[in-house]
Structure formats: C-alpha cells, structure tokens
Write a protein that holds these residues in place. Structure first.
Motif, PDB file in Angstrom:
ATOM      1  N   ASP A   1     -71.140 -32.887  16.415  1.00 21.77           N
ATOM      2  CA  ASP A   1     -71.644 -34.233  16.763  1.00 21.77           C
ATOM      3  C   ASP A   1     -70.543 -34.874  17.779  1.00 21.77           C
ATOM      4  O   ASP A   1     -71.014 -35.643  18.620  1.00 21.77           O
ATOM      5  CB  ASP A   1     -71.875 -35.048  15.521  1.00 21.77           C
ATOM      6  N   GLY A   2     -69.326 -34.572  17.361  1.00 22.36           N
ATOM      7  CA  GLY A   2     -68.258 -35.232  18.087  1.00 22.36           C
ATOM      8  C   GLY A   2     -68.526 -34.637  19.610  1.00 22.36           C
ATOM      9  O   GLY A   2     -68.389 -35.360  20.562  1.00 22.36           O
TER      10      GLY A   2
ATOM     11  N   THR B   1     -60.747 -32.993  21.931  1.00 16.45           N
ATOM     12  CA  THR B   1     -60.106 -32.646  20.718  1.00 16.45           C
ATOM     13  C   THR B   1     -58.556 -32.789  21.250  1.00 16.45           C
ATOM     14  O   THR B   1     -57.930 -32.519  19.930  1.00 16.45           O
ATOM     15  CB  THR B   1     -60.468 -31.143  20.371  1.00 16.45           C
TER      16      THR B   1
ATOM     17  N   ILE C   1     -62.047 -34.383  15.956  1.00 15.01           N
ATOM     18  CA  ILE C   1     -63.272 -35.089  16.125  1.00 15.01           C
ATOM     19  C   ILE C   1     -64.388 -34.720  14.953  1.00 15.01           C
ATOM     20  O   ILE C   1     -65.600 -35.146  15.182  1.00 15.01           O
ATOM     21  CB  ILE C   1     -63.817 -35.103  17.324  1.00 15.01           C
ATOM     22  N   GLY C   2     -64.003 -34.245  13.788  1.00 18.14           N
ATOM     23  CA  GLY C   2     -64.936 -33.855  12.901  1.00 18.14           C
ATOM     24  C   GLY C   2     -64.426 -32.920  11.902  1.00 18.14           C
ATOM     25  O   GLY C   2     -63.699 -31.830  12.260  1.00 18.14           O
ATOM     26  N   ASN C   3     -64.734 -33.094  10.495  1.00 19.50           N
ATOM     27  CA  ASN C   3     -63.880 -32.272   9.448  1.00 19.50           C
ATOM     28  C   ASN C   3     -64.784 -30.997   8.944  1.00 19.50           C
ATOM     29  O   ASN C   3     -64.289 -30.343   8.165  1.00 19.50           O
ATOM     30  CB  ASN C   3     -63.571 -33.105   8.471  1.00 19.50           C
ATOM     31  N   THR C   4     -66.069 -30.900   9.583  1.00 20.72           N
ATOM     32  CA  THR C   4     -66.855 -29.702   9.387  1.00 20.72           C
ATOM     33  C   THR C   4     -67.421 -29.304  10.954  1.00 20.72           C
ATOM     34  O   THR C   4     -67.456 -30.048  11.790  1.00 20.72           O
ATOM     35  CB  THR C   4     -67.993 -30.199   8.500  1.00 20.72           C
TER      36      THR C   4
ATOM     37  N   SER D   1     -70.373 -28.967  11.618  1.00 24.42           N
ATOM     38  CA  SER D   1     -71.440 -29.892  11.928  1.00 24.42           C
ATOM     39  C   SER D   1     -71.027 -31.377  12.536  1.00 24.42           C
ATOM     40  O   SER D   1     -71.504 -31.977  13.557  1.00 24.42           O
ATOM     41  CB  SER D   1     -72.632 -30.129  10.901  1.00 24.42           C
ATOM     42  N   GLU D   2     -70.012 -31.909  11.893  1.00 27.45           N
ATOM     43  CA  GLU D   2     -69.289 -33.300  12.395  1.00 27.45           C
ATOM     44  C   GLU D   2     -68.831 -32.750  13.720  1.00 27.45           C
ATOM     45  O   GLU D   2     -68.782 -33.912  14.572  1.00 27.45           O
ATOM     46  CB  GLU D   2     -68.414 -33.757  11.513  1.00 27.45           C
ATOM     47  N   TYR D   3     -68.096 -31.712  13.900  1.00 30.61           N
ATOM     48  CA  TYR D   3     -67.286 -31.587  14.998  1.00 30.61           C
ATOM     49  C   TYR D   3     -68.526 -31.162  16.369  1.00 30.61           C
ATOM     50  O   TYR D   3     -68.160 -31.744  17.239  1.00 30.61           O
ATOM     51  CB  TYR D   3     -66.591 -30.009  14.870  1.00 30.61           C
TER      52      TYR D   3
END
Length: 415
Positions: free
Chosen positions: A26-27, A340, A17-20, A22-24
């Motif tokens: 957000d997910g 996830t 749900i996110g490749n960093t 911070s993106e994770y």
C-alpha cells in the motif's frame, strides 16, 4: 545437468512504510515516504537528524520480554518477517522434509545496536569488563538464520551472507542455487538490518553518504533528481519462501513468481564509490540475464539500486543503457528507496518482495521526490517519477550494489 525450477510461495515485510507485506505494498503504490525525524535517540548533534525508521513496532507484541532481551532488533525483525512468510506460504511443516529445508539470510552489519550498547557500558563503567553473556550471540550476523532455523526446525543449509548492501540478494541467489541443485526443497531467505543507531548514523555521516536535508526529510531520498545529496538510512526486513516448483505444485501452493536467474560481479574499483562507467553493474545484469537464459528485450521492469547518491544513480543508468540498448527506453525503471530509504543488507529482500507484488498487481511503484531533471542523466528513460504506472510485468529485474564493489541482480518471471 537439468536445474530444478525455483518459485516464490510466501512473502513477509517489515519496512518504514508498512509492517506487513500488504501494508508495505500500500505504501509503495501510493508513493508514501517513510522518512521522518529520528525517534530512537536524540539526533540534535548529528548532521543528519532523520531516517526511515520502522514505526509502531513493539517487540513484546511478538516475543515475551525475556526472549526479546536476548535478541538485537535485526534478529527480531528477521523472525517477524519469516513468520509472516511461512504463514503466507501455508507450508505444512509436518509434511515436508525438514532435512531439505534451509535458511539463507542476509545482513550487512548485524547487531550494531547491541555492539554499541555493550562498548558504551564498558567505557562508562571504568573499563570494568561486565559484558552481557548474550553480547556475542546478539551481535553476530549469522544468529538471525540460526534463530529462524531453530523456530521451524529447518535442518538444511543454514548461513548468513554479508556483502554490504548486496547481502540479501546474495542470500536469495544462494538459496535459489541450493534448490536448483537439489540440496534443498524449501528455503526461508531474505535479509534484516537495524542500523538506525548513533553509531550507524554517525558513521555514514562521517563518510558524507547521507542526505542532510533536515528541513524536509520526507523529500530527502530523491533518486535521479538533480539535487539529490545522499541516501536516507532505513531499517527493517523482508522474507521470501523459495520452493522447488514441483514441490510447490504438489501441495497446491500459491505461486507468486518464478526466480529464473541471478548474477554477481565486482567493480574491483573502490571501497565505496561505484565504477564511473558502470562496469560492475553492467556485468552483473549481463550475468543475471545469461543465467536466466533470456534476452534483454524480455525484461519489463527494473527495480534499481537507486540510492539517491550523485555517483551511484549516474553509474547505474549508464549500465542499464549498456545492457539494454534501445530497449532501455521501453522499460519501466523505479527506485523504491525513494520511499523506504536504504535498508543496507536488507534492501534486496524488501525490493524483491516489491518486485513480486508489482508483477502480481500489474503496477510499477514510483520513484517519488522527483523535482528537477539532471542534465547529466538520460531523461528519456522512464524512471516512473512520482506516480505508479500500470503495466503488465512478465519479467522483473532487481539490482543491489554494496560497498566493496559487490553487485547482485536477480530476475523474476510471472508464472
């Protein structure tokens, strides 16, 4: 003896749900599901045709082509998140004692894709032994820690823990203890897994461990829901930079949280099923609380193992009530695997990152996909269904349990 304090000064994540990191996050806070039809191979003949894959990942964005071909995806994932965590920590690698900087990593399976491809090639070529010279180095689980240490010249303790789905938390607890005891000042720790392959899906399908909700993959991982029917296989990695507190403070590091304790236990019951009375889960949380020297009432949030299996979810909630008593009803509890999927040996790493971020943002990630209460569970527990909840989190506990009856718990504290 006085144990040294251990803090988290850097994080990295590569998840469905996110490749960093911070993106994770957000997910997580937005309750995003990472489940979708499998793209890695044609899954038409499989009972489960979906998984939580890492998305939009191109190895050649991070490695040159020749280098990438020498690594299984689980090692590529490990290096990517380690690099993010190192950069996030702002460690000056020329200013630290590299002899007291180590890598302790976790992976439950290791290079499954590599093993599958090499055996398939052997079988399809009249059993003529034409194996890739990188076959063994690509496959073995410990190679991930080896690559990380080589990249950063970390010459301290270096190994990989293999404890099925508990692997990454075992690695984090080991790293914590090596720092506590003065054997390291800094560690890169976490876990990685890349088991969304024909062999991985087929093996778990044959055990009837996976959800088969092919008509609605995004709602298939539904921990604590009456109609849960198994876990959703995930992949990815998480990394944390662990550092001795005074070492971190002296360089002015940002401190996300302190790790104040960890526990381990065994169910000693069954190779895949949890103890029905939650005995091992009860013991491991008690061990972690004792190691942290805190009372159960001090815990605010539990990121549960919560895989969405009928037996596992019931056993874990029983264990929580065993340990926390009436305080269990004051806790926030959630399973981020609802979003996830289950990253197996890497699960504890991304969930540790999730706990740290939840503490820093004062927000409990939800358990998504709850539709129907299970009358066999205690529905008075706050399982943070479907929507994130604001809460000050001073102490968070995270559980991971693995096949073989391996149980781990780790405790973070706001600092």
């Amino acid at each position: 003896m006085t144990l040294r304090r251990v803090v988290v000064t850097g994080i990295g994540a590569l998840t469905p749900i996110g490749n960093t990191a911070s993106e994770y996050w957000d997910g997580l806070k937005n309750g995003v599901s990472g489940a979708a039809p499998i793209t890695r191979f044609d899954a038409e003949k499989f009972r489960t045709k979906f998984a939580c894959e890492v998305k939009n990942f191109n190895a050649e964005d991070h490695f040159d082509r020749k280098e990438a071909r020498k690594m299984d995806p689980f090692t590529q994932y490990a290096l990517v998140v380690a690099d993010e965590a190192i950069k996030d920590s702002k460690l000056d690698l020329e200013a630290i004692d590299l002899d007291k900087a180590g890598v302790i990593w976790g992976s439950g399976i290791g290079g499954l894709k590599t093993f599958q491809e090499e055996v398939r090639s052997y079988a399809l070529n009249d059993n003529t032994p034409r194996f890739n010279p990188f076959f063994i180095p690509k496959m073995i689980a410990d190679i991930s820690a080896g690559y990380i240490s080589i990249k950063y010249n970390f010459r301290g303790p270096n190994f990989v823990t293999v404890s099925a789905c508990a692997s990454a938390l075992v690695a984090l607890i080991d790293a914590m203890n090596y720092i506590r005891l003065g054997h390291m000042d800094v560690a890169i720790s976490g876990g990685s897994e890349a088991a969304v392959t024909e062999a991985g899906m087929g093996g778990f399908n044959s055990m009837k461990a996976l959800s088969e909700r092919n008509d609605s993959p995004e709602t298939a991982s539904r921990p604590f829901d009456k109609d849960r029917d198994g876990f959703v296989l995930g992949e990815g990695a998480g990394a944390l930079i662990l550092e001795e507190y005074e070492h971190a403070k002296a360089r002015g590091a940002k401190i996300y949280a302190e790790i104040i304790g960890g526990g381990m236990s065994a169910d000693a019951h069954h190779i895949t099923a949890p103890h029905p009375d939650g005995l091992g889960a009860t013991n491991v949380m008690r061990n972690a609380l004792n190691d942290a020297n805190i009372k159960p009432e001090e815990v605010d949030y539990i990121n549960v193992h919560g895989t969405s299996t009928p037996l596992g979810d019931k056993s874990e909630t029983t264990a929580i009530k065993n340990i926390f008593g009436e305080h269990a009803y004051k806790l926030n509890i959630s399973s981020t695997k609802s979003m996830t999927g289950h990253l197996l040996g890497a699960a504890g790493a991304i969930e540790a990152v999730g706990c740290v971020l939840a503490m820093n943002h004062g927000l409990v990630p939800p358990t998504i996909n709850h539709f129907t209460d299970d009358e066999e569970l205690d529905n008075k527990l706050n399982l943070t269904f479907n929507k994130a909840q604001e809460r000050e989190i001073n102490v968070a506990l995270s559980n991971t349990f693995g096949f073989g009856g391996h149980n781990t718990s780790i405790i973070f504290k706001k600092i």
